[in-house]
Design a protein around this motif. Structure first.
Motif, PDB file in Angstrom:
ATOM      1  N   ALA A  28       0.823  -1.221   0.000  1.00 46.60           N
ATOM      2  CA  ALA A  28       0.000   0.000   0.000  1.00 46.60           C
ATOM      3  C   ALA A  28       0.853   1.266   0.000  1.00 46.60           C
ATOM      4  N   LEU A  29       1.922   1.294   0.789  1.00 46.59           N
ATOM      5  CA  LEU A  29       2.699   2.542   0.941  1.00 46.59           C
ATOM      6  C   LEU A  29       3.294   3.023  -0.387  1.00 46.59           C
ATOM      7  N   PRO A  30       4.014   2.178  -1.148  1.00 40.89           N
ATOM      8  CA  PRO A  30       4.528   2.682  -2.434  1.00 40.89           C
ATOM      9  C   PRO A  30       3.420   2.989  -3.444  1.00 40.89           C
ATOM     10  N   LYS A 123      20.961  -0.027  10.574  1.00 35.91           N
ATOM     11  CA  LYS A 123      21.363   1.300  10.081  1.00 35.91           C
ATOM     12  C   LYS A 123      20.384   1.827   9.025  1.00 35.91           C
ATOM     13  N   ARG A 124      20.027   1.042   8.073  1.00 34.55           N
ATOM     14  CA  ARG A 124      19.062   1.376   7.018  1.00 34.55           C
ATOM     15  C   ARG A 124      19.453   2.629   6.245  1.00 34.55           C
ATOM     16  N   PRO A 125      20.588   2.607   5.609  1.00 30.19           N
ATOM     17  CA  PRO A 125      21.036   3.744   4.794  1.00 30.19           C
ATOM     18  C   PRO A 125      20.129   3.944   3.577  1.00 30.19           C
ATOM     19  N   LEU A 128      21.499   3.740  -1.880  1.00 32.85           N
ATOM     20  CA  LEU A 128      21.045   3.174  -3.167  1.00 32.85           C
ATOM     21  C   LEU A 128      19.899   4.005  -3.746  1.00 32.85           C
ATOM     22  N   HIS A 129      19.066   4.566  -2.864  1.00 26.35           N
ATOM     23  CA  HIS A 129      17.989   5.463  -3.327  1.00 26.35           C
ATOM     24  C   HIS A 129      18.607   6.665  -4.031  1.00 26.35           C
ATOM     25  N   LEU A 130      19.594   7.270  -3.367  1.00 23.28           N
ATOM     26  CA  LEU A 130      20.198   8.499  -3.911  1.00 23.28           C
ATOM     27  C   LEU A 130      20.969   8.191  -5.189  1.00 23.28           C
ATOM     28  N   LYS A 163      23.224  -4.006  -4.274  1.00 27.58           N
ATOM     29  CA  LYS A 163      22.605  -4.805  -3.203  1.00 27.58           C
ATOM     30  C   LYS A 163      21.103  -4.792  -3.494  1.00 27.58           C
ATOM     31  N   SER A 164      20.437  -5.892  -3.224  1.00 29.10           N
ATOM     32  CA  SER A 164      18.997  -5.949  -3.472  1.00 29.10           C
ATOM     33  C   SER A 164      18.264  -5.104  -2.428  1.00 29.10           C
ATOM     34  N   SER A 165      17.547  -4.087  -2.882  1.00 27.52           N
ATOM     35  CA  SER A 165      16.833  -3.210  -1.951  1.00 27.52           C
ATOM     36  C   SER A 165      15.413  -2.980  -2.454  1.00 27.52           C
ATOM     37  N   VAL A 166      14.418  -3.341  -1.646  1.00 29.91           N
ATOM     38  CA  VAL A 166      13.014  -3.143  -2.025  1.00 29.91           C
ATOM     39  C   VAL A 166      12.747  -1.666  -2.263  1.00 29.91           C
ATOM     40  N   GLY A 167      13.077  -0.845  -1.270  1.00 29.57           N
ATOM     41  CA  GLY A 167      12.764   0.579  -1.353  1.00 29.57           C
ATOM     42  C   GLY A 167      13.486   1.269  -2.488  1.00 29.57           C
ATOM     43  N   PRO A 306      11.520 -14.618   4.657  1.00 34.76           N
ATOM     44  CA  PRO A 306      11.432 -13.161   4.841  1.00 34.76           C
ATOM     45  C   PRO A 306      11.928 -12.682   6.199  1.00 34.76           C
ATOM     46  N   THR A 307      12.755 -11.665   6.190  1.00 35.68           N
ATOM     47  CA  THR A 307      13.283 -11.104   7.440  1.00 35.68           C
ATOM     48  C   THR A 307      12.148 -10.634   8.350  1.00 35.68           C
ATOM     49  N   ASP A 308      11.012 -10.226   7.769  1.00 34.81           N
ATOM     50  CA  ASP A 308       9.921  -9.698   8.598  1.00 34.81           C
ATOM     51  C   ASP A 308       9.233 -10.786   9.415  1.00 34.81           C
ATOM     52  N   ARG A 329      20.192 -12.181   7.850  1.00 36.76           N
ATOM     53  CA  ARG A 329      21.196 -11.770   6.869  1.00 36.76           C
ATOM     54  C   ARG A 329      20.798 -10.498   6.130  1.00 36.76           C
ATOM     55  N   ILE A 330      19.670  -9.902   6.508  1.00 40.34           N
ATOM     56  CA  ILE A 330      19.249  -8.687   5.803  1.00 40.34           C
ATOM     57  C   ILE A 330      19.553  -7.435   6.621  1.00 40.34           C
ATOM     58  N   PHE A 331      19.143  -7.443   7.875  1.00 35.61           N
ATOM     59  CA  PHE A 331      19.387  -6.262   8.731  1.00 35.61           C
ATOM     60  C   PHE A 331      20.408  -6.614   9.808  1.00 35.61           C
ATOM     61  N   GLN A 333      20.555  -5.433  13.018  1.00 38.79           N
ATOM     62  CA  GLN A 333      20.177  -5.455  14.445  1.00 38.79           C
ATOM     63  C   GLN A 333      18.713  -5.848  14.568  1.00 38.79           C
ATOM     64  N   ARG A 334      18.385  -7.050  14.201  1.00 37.01           N
ATOM     65  CA  ARG A 334      16.955  -7.391  14.187  1.00 37.01           C
ATOM     66  C   ARG A 334      16.605  -8.503  15.188  1.00 37.01           C
ATOM     67  N   PHE A 335      17.380  -8.604  16.270  1.00 32.42           N
ATOM     68  CA  PHE A 335      17.067  -9.585  17.310  1.00 32.42           C
ATOM     69  C   PHE A 335      16.616  -8.908  18.599  1.00 32.42           C
ATOM     70  N   ASP A 372      10.099  -2.587  17.863  1.00 38.84           N
ATOM     71  CA  ASP A 372       9.845  -2.368  16.443  1.00 38.84           C
ATOM     72  C   ASP A 372       8.578  -3.145  16.098  1.00 38.84           C
ATOM     73  N   LEU A 373       8.116  -2.952  14.876  1.00 33.41           N
ATOM     74  CA  LEU A 373       6.830  -3.532  14.470  1.00 33.41           C
ATOM     75  C   LEU A 373       6.794  -5.046  14.594  1.00 33.41           C
ATOM     76  N   ARG A 374       7.681  -5.751  13.950  1.00 28.99           N
ATOM     77  CA  ARG A 374       7.605  -7.216  13.911  1.00 28.99           C
ATOM     78  C   ARG A 374       8.101  -7.827  15.218  1.00 28.99           C
TER      79      ARG A 374
HETATM   80  C1  EPZ Z   1      11.282  -2.989   3.022  1.00 35.31           C
HETATM   81  O1  EPZ Z   1      12.167  -2.106   3.699  1.00 35.31           O
HETATM   82  C2  EPZ Z   1      10.141  -3.260   3.993  1.00 35.31           C
HETATM   83  N1  EPZ Z   1       9.464  -1.997   4.314  1.00 35.31           N
HETATM   84  C3  EPZ Z   1      10.687  -3.889   5.276  1.00 35.31           C
HETATM   85  O2  EPZ Z   1       9.577  -4.200   6.109  1.00 35.31           O
HETATM   86  C4  EPZ Z   1      11.409  -5.187   4.913  1.00 35.31           C
HETATM   87  O3  EPZ Z   1      11.979  -5.743   6.078  1.00 35.31           O
HETATM   88  C5  EPZ Z   1      12.512  -4.890   3.889  1.00 35.31           C
HETATM   89  O4  EPZ Z   1      11.949  -4.236   2.733  1.00 35.31           O
HETATM   90  C6  EPZ Z   1      13.223  -6.148   3.426  1.00 35.31           C
HETATM   91  O5  EPZ Z   1      12.295  -7.019   2.860  1.00 35.31           O
HETATM   92  C7  EPZ Z   1       8.576  -1.494   3.435  1.00 35.31           C
HETATM   93  O6  EPZ Z   1       8.341  -2.054   2.369  1.00 35.31           O
HETATM   94  C8  EPZ Z   1       7.901  -0.222   3.823  1.00 35.31           C
HETATM   95  P1  EPZ Z   1      15.591  -2.814   1.824  1.00 35.31           P
HETATM   96  P2  EPZ Z   1      13.381  -1.388   2.894  1.00 35.31           P
HETATM   97  O7  EPZ Z   1      15.941  -1.535   1.174  1.00 35.31           O
HETATM   98  O8  EPZ Z   1      12.955  -1.115   1.506  1.00 35.31           O
HETATM   99  C9  EPZ Z   1      20.123  -2.145   2.804  1.00 35.31           C
HETATM  100  C10 EPZ Z   1       8.268  -4.151   8.043  1.00 35.31           C
HETATM  101  O9  EPZ Z   1       8.418  -4.654   9.163  1.00 35.31           O
HETATM  102  N2  EPZ Z   1      20.025  -0.871   2.082  1.00 35.31           N
HETATM  103  O10 EPZ Z   1      15.168  -3.980   0.967  1.00 35.31           O
HETATM  104  O11 EPZ Z   1      13.857  -0.269   3.721  1.00 35.31           O
HETATM  105  C11 EPZ Z   1      19.353  -2.150   4.111  1.00 35.31           C
HETATM  106  O12 EPZ Z   1      20.119  -1.551   5.140  1.00 35.31           O
HETATM  107  C12 EPZ Z   1       9.448  -3.494   7.349  1.00 35.31           C
HETATM  108  O13 EPZ Z   1       7.193  -4.141   7.399  1.00 35.31           O
HETATM  109  C13 EPZ Z   1      21.195  -0.170   1.780  1.00 35.31           C
HETATM  110  O14 EPZ Z   1      22.299  -0.601   2.108  1.00 35.31           O
HETATM  111  O15 EPZ Z   1      14.453  -2.560   2.907  1.00 35.31           O
HETATM  112  C14 EPZ Z   1      19.117  -3.624   4.348  1.00 35.31           C
HETATM  113  O16 EPZ Z   1      20.266  -4.195   4.937  1.00 35.31           O
HETATM  114  C15 EPZ Z   1      10.716  -3.531   8.194  1.00 35.31           C
HETATM  115  N3  EPZ Z   1      21.107   1.012   1.107  1.00 35.31           N
HETATM  116  C16 EPZ Z   1      18.956  -4.190   2.936  1.00 35.31           C
HETATM  117  O17 EPZ Z   1      19.494  -3.196   2.051  1.00 35.31           O
HETATM  118  C17 EPZ Z   1      19.896   1.528   0.705  1.00 35.31           C
HETATM  119  O18 EPZ Z   1      19.876   2.607   0.072  1.00 35.31           O
HETATM  120  C18 EPZ Z   1      17.510  -4.436   2.542  1.00 35.31           C
HETATM  121  O19 EPZ Z   1      16.803  -3.251   2.778  1.00 35.31           O
HETATM  122  C19 EPZ Z   1      18.729   0.802   1.012  1.00 35.31           C
HETATM  123  C20 EPZ Z   1      18.808  -0.396   1.695  1.00 35.31           C
END
Ligand code: EPZ
Length: 430
Positions: A28-30, A123-125, A128-130, A163-167, A306-308, A329-331, A333-335, A372-374
């Motif tokens: 929904a958010l995107p 950290k959640r940098p 990759l967006h920029l 790196k694979s990034s959803v956002g 899924p990490t979530d 293996r995704i985040f 600090q998720r424990f 956190d949420l999850r």
């Molecule tokens: C999305 O977050 C979800 N949020 C997260 O769900 C989910 O855990 C995550 O994808 C992984 O599946 C939404 O969709 C709103 P990523 P996102 O970019 O897009 C690194 C929940 O509980 N990274 O795929 O922020 C990042 O640090 C939330 O609903 C960079 O290094 O996740 C992470 O290690 C929590 N540089 C990895 O990539 C960047 O510019 C995956 O993050 C972006 C991300």
């Protein structure tokens, strides 16, 4: 405004009955951000009424959109959404608001946005967006107070995500659909929420191919038409309730389940002894035999585990005798919820990206804190198994993603209630 901040659970309950799974928060958010790119009315049907959606709605209203709800259908009239500022009061509250940067630039050519808030799961940098936006022509200045960006018109290009990034994948898609020329995105995230955003944008007239393949091709168009789409069911909420059935050793029925998006999770669920029978979108779940420890579960990008759902599964494993191991293996600090579960009597040892769970020790209900949420949802799962009452504070984290977790579990027979209320604003049709 009183804050709904505590959830209370009487443990040792068994569950029965059925739950309808809500629309997906992360789809929904995107899609809300994408709606900004049509200068008119779009509607997202079956939208979850959760605080992250209300926050995104507030941001769109602050940009000039008019929004209202009719039951679970969210109407977004973005005719006059011509403003370009997104203050830190929003981005600090919800990191995923950073996804608006590409959309606002594509529509209004300028955007000043606060830095996304820190998050307890790592950290959640946003590098990759920029990188993606700059590659497509945005001029982005990183100032003390936030990002100050402009782009007269995005131009197509080639982007390889290291790196694979959803956002970041979604960010690039939103920038590319109105760009001049063609864009190719490589090593994209393949999460369903990327696919659903692609489908929604295509329903608005965007030209996109490969949205589920990891390689996405986009040909820019001059404008997008109205969006009208039904939000797909939330795979993480469905997985959370499967964990509840395993924790409570119960049989329940889940309706509106995106089973095809949960394969890796369901594989693990069966490995620990959980059972389910799928019939269309309905899952008959039997958690009674979920008694086998998990030798090693590693979170992965989609279609991996899924990490979530890592924290909810960890809660289940505290109730299963034997040694289980989870590797995150995704985040980084998720424990966080492990330490709260240990206060309840669990035996979880966290070492870097690995948690070793020695399950089967009795849990006792006490006051624990969601971080956190999850992780918060995982504490509810642990509370189902605990002796006595568990109080989960900072439960506002949970309402960010779960529309009615208390109502749903009550309907299944659990004694669970909330102790105060943050009025989650809903703008009814004017
Ligand atoms: C999305 O977050 C979800 N949020 C997260 O769900 C989910 O855990 C995550 O994808 C992984 O599946 C939404 O969709 C709103 P990523 P996102 O970019 O897009 C690194 C929940 O509980 N990274 O795929 O922020 C990042 O640090 C939330 O609903 C960079 O290094 O996740 C992470 O290690 C929590 N540089 C990895 O990539 C960047 O510019 C995956 O993050 C972006 C991300």
């Amino acid at each position: 405004m009183k804050i709904l901040d505590e959830i209370h659970v009487m443990g040792k309950c068994s569950l029965s009955g059925e739950i309808f799974i809500q629309g997906s928060k992360n789809a929904a958010l995107p899609m809300m951000a994408a709606s900004l790119m049509h200068r008119g009315l779009s509607v997202l049907k079956g939208c979850p009424k959760i605080s992250d959606v209300f926050c995104m709605e507030e941001i769109l209203r602050s940009l000039g959109a008019v929004t209202w709800w009719e039951d679970h259908d969210l109407y977004l009239d973005c005719t006059d959404a011509d403003k370009t500022e997104i203050p830190e009061v929003y981005t600090g509250r919800m990191r995923s608001s950073v996804i608006l940067l590409g959309a606002v630039l594509a529509r209004n050519k300028r955007c000043r946005i606060g830095y996304p808030g820190g998050c307890i799961i790592g950290k959640r940098p946003i590098d990759l967006h920029l990188m993606a936006l700059r590659t497509l022509g945005a001029d982005i200045c990183e100032t003390v107070s936030g990002l100050d960006a402009e782009c007269i018109r995005f131009r197509g290009g080639e982007i390889f995500f290291e790196k694979s990034s959803v956002g970041a994948t979604q960010q690039a898609m939103l920038a590319a659909v109105l760009a001049q020329g063609e864009t190719k995105l490589y090593n994209c995230a393949k999460e369903p929420e990327v696919f659903w955003l692609g489908r929604y944008l295509k329903s608005m007239g965007a030209v996109i191919e490969g949205e589920e393949t990891g390689e996405i091709y986009i040909r820019g168009v001059r404008e997008l038409g109205p969006g009208k789409y039904t939000i797909p069911p939330d795979r993480i909420v469905a997985g959370t309730y499967l964990c509840a059935a395993a924790a409570a050793k119960s049989e329940i029925v889940l309706r509106n389940v995106p089973e095809g998006e949960l394969k890796a999770f369901l594989e693990v669920y069966q490995k620990i002894g959980g059972q389910y029978e799928a019939n269309g979108g309905t899952l008959k779940v039997n958690g009674k035999r979920a008694v086998r420890p998990a030798e090693l579960v590693e979170t992965e990008t989609y279609p991996g585990f899924p990490t979530d759902l890592q924290a909810p599964l960890m809660a289940v494993l505290t109730g299963i005798s034997g040694k289980s191991v989870i590797r995150e293996r995704i985040f980084d600090q998720r424990f966080g919820s492990a330490f709260q579960m240990n206060k309840m009597g669990a035996d979880i040892v966290v070492n870097g990206d690995e948690a070793v769970i020695r399950g089967g020790r009795p849990l006792t209900g006490i006051t624990v804190q969601a971080g956190d949420l999850r992780g918060g949802a995982a504490l509810i799962i642990a509370a189902l198994m605990a002796e006595g009452e568990t109080c989960i504070t900072q439960a506002g984290f949970i309402s960010r993603g779960y529309e009615h977790i208390c109502r749903d579990l009550q309907a299944l027979g659990c004694e669970i209630w909330q102790s105060a209320g943050e009025d989650l604003r809903i703008y009814e049709k004017k």
